[in-house]
Design an enzyme around this catalytic site. Sequence first.
Site, PDB file in Angstrom:
ATOM      1  N   CYS A  82       0.830  -1.207   0.000  1.00 32.53           N
ATOM      2  CA  CYS A  82       0.000   0.000   0.000  1.00 32.53           C
ATOM      3  C   CYS A  82       0.870   1.265   0.000  1.00 32.53           C
ATOM      4  O   CYS A  82       1.560   1.516  -0.982  1.00 32.53           O
ATOM      5  CB  CYS A  82      -0.956  -0.057   1.187  1.00 32.53           C
ATOM      6  N   HIS A 169      -3.749  -5.144   0.654  1.00 35.42           N
ATOM      7  CA  HIS A 169      -3.182  -5.641   1.921  1.00 35.42           C
ATOM      8  C   HIS A 169      -3.184  -7.173   1.975  1.00 35.42           C
ATOM      9  O   HIS A 169      -4.214  -7.768   2.266  1.00 35.42           O
ATOM     10  CB  HIS A 169      -3.982  -5.076   3.095  1.00 35.42           C
ATOM     11  N   GLU A 171      -1.847  -8.947   4.204  1.00 34.97           N
ATOM     12  CA  GLU A 171      -1.784  -9.433   5.592  1.00 34.97           C
ATOM     13  C   GLU A 171      -3.151  -9.629   6.237  1.00 34.97           C
ATOM     14  O   GLU A 171      -3.261 -10.336   7.231  1.00 34.97           O
ATOM     15  CB  GLU A 171      -0.922  -8.472   6.443  1.00 34.97           C
ATOM     16  N   GLY A 224      -0.817 -15.450  37.971  1.00 33.81           N
ATOM     17  CA  GLY A 224      -1.820 -16.432  37.551  1.00 33.81           C
ATOM     18  C   GLY A 224      -2.165 -16.262  36.081  1.00 33.81           C
ATOM     19  O   GLY A 224      -2.816 -17.101  35.486  1.00 33.81           O
TER      20      GLY A 224
END
Length: 512
Positions: A82, A169, A171, A224
């Site tokens: 892009c 894009h 991705e 935790g």
Amino acid sequence: MHENSILVLDFGSQYTQLIARRVRENRVYSEIFPFNAPIERIREFRPRGIILSGSPSSIYDSAAPLPDPGIFALGIPLLGICYGMQLMAHCLGGKVAKSRKREYGPAELVIEQREGVFDGIPRRTTVWMSHGDRIERPPIGFSTIAHTANSPVAAMADRRNGFYALQFHPEVVHTPLGKRMLKNFVVKICGCKPVWTMQSFIETTTEELRRRVGENKVVCGISGGVDSTVTAVLVHKAIGKRLTCIFVDNGVLRSGEAQKVERTLRKHFRMNIDCVDASERFLRRLRKVTDPEKKRKIIGNEFIRVFEEEARKIEGVRFLAQGTLYPDVIESVSCKGPSATIKSHHNVGGLLKRMKLTLLEPLRELFKDEVRRLGRELDIPDEIVNRHPFPGPGLAIRIIGEVTRDRCDVLRKADAIVLEEIKKAGLYERLWQAFAVLLPVKSVGVMGDERTYENVVAVRAVHSVDGMTADWARIPFDVMGRISNRIINEVRGVNRVVYDISSKPPSTIEWE
Ligand code: XMP
């Protein structure tokens, strides 16, 4: 250390981290540097290829982000995505046309040359567009390799130099074959080998930890949660009993939390663990405090104090291990993960200085999903690995108004019911977080023939990928019904349950 790697230069796209994660899915290590990283630093990292991210800027902006021009002379492949494509065209002598209108959404890509990044991709495929400017003329040496109805140059390549550029894009999930295109770039064009596995990460990291720590001792605070548990287990694998974990019960933990953590780490992993019940101290300091930020500060400061007192009892401690993740350390021009700000209460700077400790951050190269994979590889029970994030200030920021032991007990019971029912319905792993909030509101009800005047509990359940934005979860009504019935019947002091249907933004996930 990472010679087989890809560098992502961040020009401010919201997808930059996603690009790095996609590369890593191919078992190739990748890092993100800011767009203006000096060429010396890039050379030192020795990437096999560089990906130039997108950006909210236009190449025509007076402050358009530009990279060190030295990247074009490194002799390694480049992939512009892009804005990265427009930047390549701009820097290498092509022509970029300024556009007022953004092209946004799916488009059909017609591939003219099915090789290089498009190796193995069908001639027509759907891609996700989100751009303003577009390429009018590729630079000399480049040819157009794909187009769409709106972009005559939707992809271009200078094959001799290994330079590729995509207007769309690859991705995002909306480009279904985008993963394959990125893999082509990483593996075929850059020649990276798929050697970066969790197993290799464990080996190199434990070796490195052993080398750094030597015969000294390490302390690690555990909460935790998945990050601190994985950190502790990894350090323990490296140096065994020379690690002591400190778990502080601050009085605002969920039901059974302290016992669960202790059971897992002591019994399952045979670690040294020091569990401190400091609930009285924390609750005393929280008395009459209603301001959310004050609550955070008090809990953060008190935690450091208790932790320091405990750590001082261990002779020969030289290191502090902490579960910092990659999104916390990226020098990013785009948005940082929520942890960048929210971990501020774990500000251990002063502690390190006072106790002359060195910080160990064995997870600082990893994304959250990778930490979870690592956790599974380290044989940590799913119950911990898949755990929802839980804020450091705990229930204190879910009890609106003053925090008292009684109110903590009420919320703990309600919260346990929410989690139990969500798990029973098989929804837990699909949600980012689910919890109960105790409101400072009383409402009228009837129980039997009696009029009641009791507390209101709000239930919150959200979907999110990173905590930055979130949408309220469409929990089935029957699950909501069970949660409500059980809370009202089983938790004394609550006679009304409401469901929070606000998204972030403009609301936040937590109520305080
Ligand atoms: P918000 O409420 O800002 O939360 O939408 C985004 C994510 O961050 C967590 N959160 C915190 N975590 N200390 C933490 O460790 C905090 O003070 C804190 N505040 C919010 C929240 O649980 C959610 O996952």
